[in-house]
Design a protein around this motif. Structure first.
Motif, PDB file in Angstrom:
ATOM      1  N   GLY A 184      -0.088  75.324   8.623  1.00 32.48           N
ATOM      2  CA  GLY A 184       1.205  75.088   7.978  1.00 32.48           C
ATOM      3  C   GLY A 184       2.296  74.568   8.888  1.00 32.48           C
ATOM      4  N   LEU A 185       1.944  73.694   9.820  1.00 37.49           N
ATOM      5  CA  LEU A 185       2.923  73.203  10.795  1.00 37.49           C
ATOM      6  C   LEU A 185       3.904  72.237  10.130  1.00 37.49           C
ATOM      7  N   SER A 186       5.205  72.478  10.317  1.00 34.44           N
ATOM      8  CA  SER A 186       6.235  71.623   9.714  1.00 34.44           C
ATOM      9  C   SER A 186       7.393  71.427  10.683  1.00 34.44           C
ATOM     10  N   ARG A 187       7.961  70.226  10.651  1.00 37.09           N
ATOM     11  CA  ARG A 187       9.219  69.952  11.336  1.00 37.09           C
ATOM     12  C   ARG A 187       9.983  68.960  10.501  1.00 37.09           C
ATOM     13  N   GLN A 188      11.205  69.289  10.178  1.00 37.49           N
ATOM     14  CA  GLN A 188      11.991  68.469   9.268  1.00 37.49           C
ATOM     15  C   GLN A 188      12.105  67.031   9.768  1.00 37.49           C
ATOM     16  N   GLY A 189      11.778  66.090   8.882  1.00 40.50           N
ATOM     17  CA  GLY A 189      11.884  64.677   9.197  1.00 40.50           C
ATOM     18  C   GLY A 189      10.718  64.102   9.958  1.00 40.50           C
ATOM     19  N   HIS A 212       5.004  67.751   7.598  1.00 41.18           N
ATOM     20  CA  HIS A 212       5.178  68.877   6.681  1.00 41.18           C
ATOM     21  C   HIS A 212       3.837  69.508   6.328  1.00 41.18           C
ATOM     22  N   ASP A 213       3.759  70.819   6.516  1.00 39.60           N
ATOM     23  CA  ASP A 213       2.617  71.634   6.068  1.00 39.60           C
ATOM     24  C   ASP A 213       1.279  71.053   6.520  1.00 39.60           C
ATOM     25  N   VAL A 214       1.154  70.817   7.811  1.00 39.50           N
ATOM     26  CA  VAL A 214      -0.078  70.261   8.377  1.00 39.50           C
ATOM     27  C   VAL A 214      -0.988  71.406   8.821  1.00 39.50           C
ATOM     28  N   SER A 215      -2.190  71.434   8.291  1.00 38.99           N
ATOM     29  CA  SER A 215      -3.159  72.474   8.644  1.00 38.99           C
ATOM     30  C   SER A 215      -4.526  71.842   8.903  1.00 38.99           C
ATOM     31  N   VAL A 236       2.773  65.539  15.631  1.00 38.04           N
ATOM     32  CA  VAL A 236       2.002  66.767  15.388  1.00 38.04           C
ATOM     33  C   VAL A 236       1.355  67.268  16.667  1.00 38.04           C
ATOM     34  N   ILE A 237       0.686  66.386  17.409  1.00 39.64           N
ATOM     35  CA  ILE A 237      -0.026  66.865  18.595  1.00 39.64           C
ATOM     36  C   ILE A 237       0.943  67.282  19.699  1.00 39.64           C
ATOM     37  N   ARG A 238       2.115  66.658  19.775  1.00 38.55           N
ATOM     38  CA  ARG A 238       3.122  67.083  20.752  1.00 38.55           C
ATOM     39  C   ARG A 238       3.631  68.479  20.405  1.00 38.55           C
ATOM     40  N   ALA A 239       3.768  68.762  19.103  1.00 39.21           N
ATOM     41  CA  ALA A 239       4.180  70.102  18.682  1.00 39.21           C
ATOM     42  C   ALA A 239       3.088  71.128  18.975  1.00 39.21           C
ATOM     43  N   VAL A 240       1.834  70.748  18.727  1.00 36.62           N
ATOM     44  CA  VAL A 240       0.708  71.639  19.004  1.00 36.62           C
ATOM     45  C   VAL A 240       0.673  72.008  20.481  1.00 36.62           C
ATOM     46  N   PHE A 241       0.911  71.032  21.338  1.00 35.95           N
ATOM     47  CA  PHE A 241       0.832  71.251  22.790  1.00 35.95           C
ATOM     48  C   PHE A 241       2.070  71.954  23.346  1.00 35.95           C
ATOM     49  N   GLY A 242       3.133  72.025  22.539  1.00 37.29           N
ATOM     50  CA  GLY A 242       4.331  72.717  23.000  1.00 37.29           C
ATOM     51  C   GLY A 242       5.377  71.824  23.627  1.00 37.29           C
ATOM     52  N   VAL A 243       5.149  70.524  23.625  1.00 40.06           N
ATOM     53  CA  VAL A 243       6.154  69.598  24.162  1.00 40.06           C
ATOM     54  C   VAL A 243       7.370  69.562  23.244  1.00 40.06           C
ATOM     55  N   ARG A 295       9.243  71.334  19.659  1.00 41.94           N
ATOM     56  CA  ARG A 295       9.256  72.538  18.819  1.00 41.94           C
ATOM     57  C   ARG A 295       8.985  72.154  17.366  1.00 41.94           C
ATOM     58  N   TYR A 296       8.569  73.164  16.590  1.00 45.20           N
ATOM     59  CA  TYR A 296       8.382  72.959  15.157  1.00 45.20           C
ATOM     60  C   TYR A 296       9.116  74.057  14.409  1.00 45.20           C
ATOM     61  N   ASP A 297       9.425  73.795  13.132  1.00 42.31           N
ATOM     62  CA  ASP A 297      10.253  74.707  12.351  1.00 42.31           C
ATOM     63  C   ASP A 297       9.459  75.884  11.807  1.00 42.31           C
ATOM     64  N   SER A 298       8.235  75.646  11.364  1.00 38.61           N
ATOM     65  CA  SER A 298       7.431  76.716  10.783  1.00 38.61           C
ATOM     66  C   SER A 298       5.956  76.429  10.999  1.00 38.61           C
ATOM     67  N   GLY A 299       5.134  77.470  10.791  1.00 33.05           N
ATOM     68  CA  GLY A 299       3.703  77.357  11.007  1.00 33.05           C
ATOM     69  C   GLY A 299       3.289  78.024  12.308  1.00 33.05           C
TER      70      GLY A 299
END
Length: 495
Positions: A259-264, A267-270, A292-299, A301-305
């Motif tokens: 459920g990874l999401s970041r506004q703009g 959205h809701d990536v699983s 998405v992959i930058r958020a997964v790696f922690g570079v 931030r993401y809003d939810s998930g």
């Protein structure tokens, strides 16, 4: 129109060009191909006035041509679209296009409105929508490349040199670029096109010149050549299978994204990537894959998930925590995100492992050099010396250093964003072989790629994104170009 005869250029003991000849004709697209380190980029810099040749002559329209600097090249009608965008990050798109030649109004003040209007006209000509007032900082590689293209065509060049201009563009954007190149060619311009993508070379160009080890090898009509002919001349040997996919045992879930999401952005990536599995993240440029992959790696931030590695939640927004959990990320933009350009090849290749290579907190040059040399040899990095700055390498060799840096960490999850961008065909096969071998050893591989043949040739599953959402999850047995492109354009859902 433009002729080079016997051009040579050396940097210290390294001979980058040796007795090279090239002939560009008006109204023709001419391809220049060769492996990384073959001398293509050096030849481009000679034509752009950035390097003066040590020997040889240049002529245009039969008249001798001396290029002391890039301004001389522009005055001669030569424009270059470089492989790596070089924009001023804090200036607007329009300001970058017209830097040094801004339209003026009374009192020699810059006419900002006219500059914006001219920039908008260029983007209309390219068939793209890009805000001329937008700052260059934060633009994707694809958008940066489009700004460079607009800058080049704004000169109304008679000779247009395109150095890997499509490496980060989607299929639609490539076709737009080709339509512009064809219109310039049909209007009488000479186009020099440099690419590792043979389908593009044969689609656009009438003649093909091959270089190897800084020397001219051959020039022939494209109609008289096959891809196999070109590859043999480039590498001087037969190249094995380009996509050496080896069956691997798919094991437990190694990476889970819920459920990874970041506004703009997305959205809701699983999705889940298992050990021994290569999963490709496909889609058009701007679909949100890299975000998405930058958020997964922690570079980023993401809003939810949440992200889990081996069943354990990963602390969000921390690349250090990701590396500690066994993740590695080969980023899309090697210059800005993958390398420290002023540092040496060996220092870049060992950055993530410096503590492991140190003794009592001290890092010795010998251990660093030995560690860097192993992977540099395996990936065939062409560098004069490993203590040279990585910024002195060609673009493809820089990409190999980024790959070497992360592969040497023995990751449990390897995330690669455009892993073969700007890499020659011989090394592409080697990179693919490495990815396949890593999967066979139980590594979970998540690969972002804009090249459909690479996606279809290497992936066990294809995840397709469309406008920030996961549109399809297609198994290898059902994945083909049509199903992927339908999902990428929002026309189909194969989940």
């Amino acid at each position: 129109m433009l002729v080079l005869e016997g051009v040579s250029k050396s940097f210290g003991a390294v001979a980058a060009l040796r007795d090279v000849r090239l002939e560009l004709r008006a109204g023709e697209a001419h391809a220049l191909v060769g492996e990384n380190g073959a001398g293509k980029s050096t030849l481009v810099k000679v034509l752009a006035g950035a390097h003066a040749p040590d020997a040889g002559t240049l002529s245009i329209d039969g008249r001798p041509l001396v290029l002391n600097n890039p301004a001389d090249a522009r005055a001669a009608g030569i424009a270059v679209i470089y492989q790596e965008p070089t924009l001023f990050p804090d200036l607007s798109v329009a300001e970058n296009i017209f830097m040094g030649r801004q339209p003026l109004k009374s009192g020699r003040r810059i006419d900002a409105a006219e500059m914006r209007r001219l920039a908008a006209e260029l983007f209309t000509r390219l068939g793209v929508q890009l805000d001329p007032d937008r700052p260059a900082r934060g633009l994707s590689i694809a958008d940066q490349q489009l700004v460079e293209i607009a800058k080049a065509i704004s000169f109304d060049a008679r000779v247009l040199i395109m150095d890997e201009p499509t490496a980060a563009l989607s299929g639609v954007e490539v076709e737009r670029l080709f339509s512009v190149a064809r219109s310039l060619r049909d209007a009488g311009a000479a186009v020099l096109f440099i690419s590792h993508r043979f389908d593009e070379v044969f689609a656009l160009c009438e003649r093909i010149t091959v270089m190897r080890d800084g020397q001219w090898v051959s020039t022939d009509p494209a109609a008289d050549l096959t891809v196999a002919d070109v590859v043999r001349r480039m590498v001087g040997r037969e190249v094995g299978e380009l996509f050496p996919k080896v069956p691997a045992t798919v094991g437990e879930a190694r990476l889970e994204v819920r459920g990874l999401s970041r506004q703009g952005a997305f959205h809701d990536v699983s999705f889940t990537v298992h050990s021994g599995e290569i999963v490709a993240l496909a889609g058009l440029v701007g679909a949100g894959r890299s975000e998405v992959i930058r958020a997964v790696f922690g570079v980023d931030r993401y809003d939810s998930g949440e992200v889990l590695v081996d069943g354990r939640p990963l602390r969000r927004g921390s690349a250090g925590a990701a590396i500690g959990a066994g993740l590695a990320l080969v980023p899309e933009d090697r210059r800005q995100q993958g390398l420290v350009m002023e540092l040496s090849v060996e220092r870049n290749a060992t950055l993530p492992r410096r503590w492991a290579l140190s003794t009592l907190g001290l890092l010795f040059g010998g251990s660093e050099r030995r560690a860097a040399q192993d992977w540099s040899q395996r990936l065939q990095v062409k560098a004069g010396r490993l203590n040279n700055a990585v910024g002195t390498l060609s673009g493809g060799n820089q990409q190999k250093v980024v790959l070497a840096k992360w592969l040497a960490t023995a990751p449990r999850v390897l995330i690669v964003d455009e892993p073969t961008r700007g890499i020659d065909v011989g090394t592409k096969a080697e990179v693919h072989r490495l990815l396949s071998r890593l999967a066979g050893e139980g590594v979970a591989v998540l690969m972002v790629s804009s090249e459909l043949p690479e996606v279809l040739g290497m992936a066990d599953r294809v995840l397709v994104m469309h406008e920030g959402r996961l549109a399809a999850d297609i198994p290898r047995t059902r994945a083909d170009e049509e199903s992927v492109m339908l999902a990428a354009t929002g026309q189909g859902d194969s989940r």
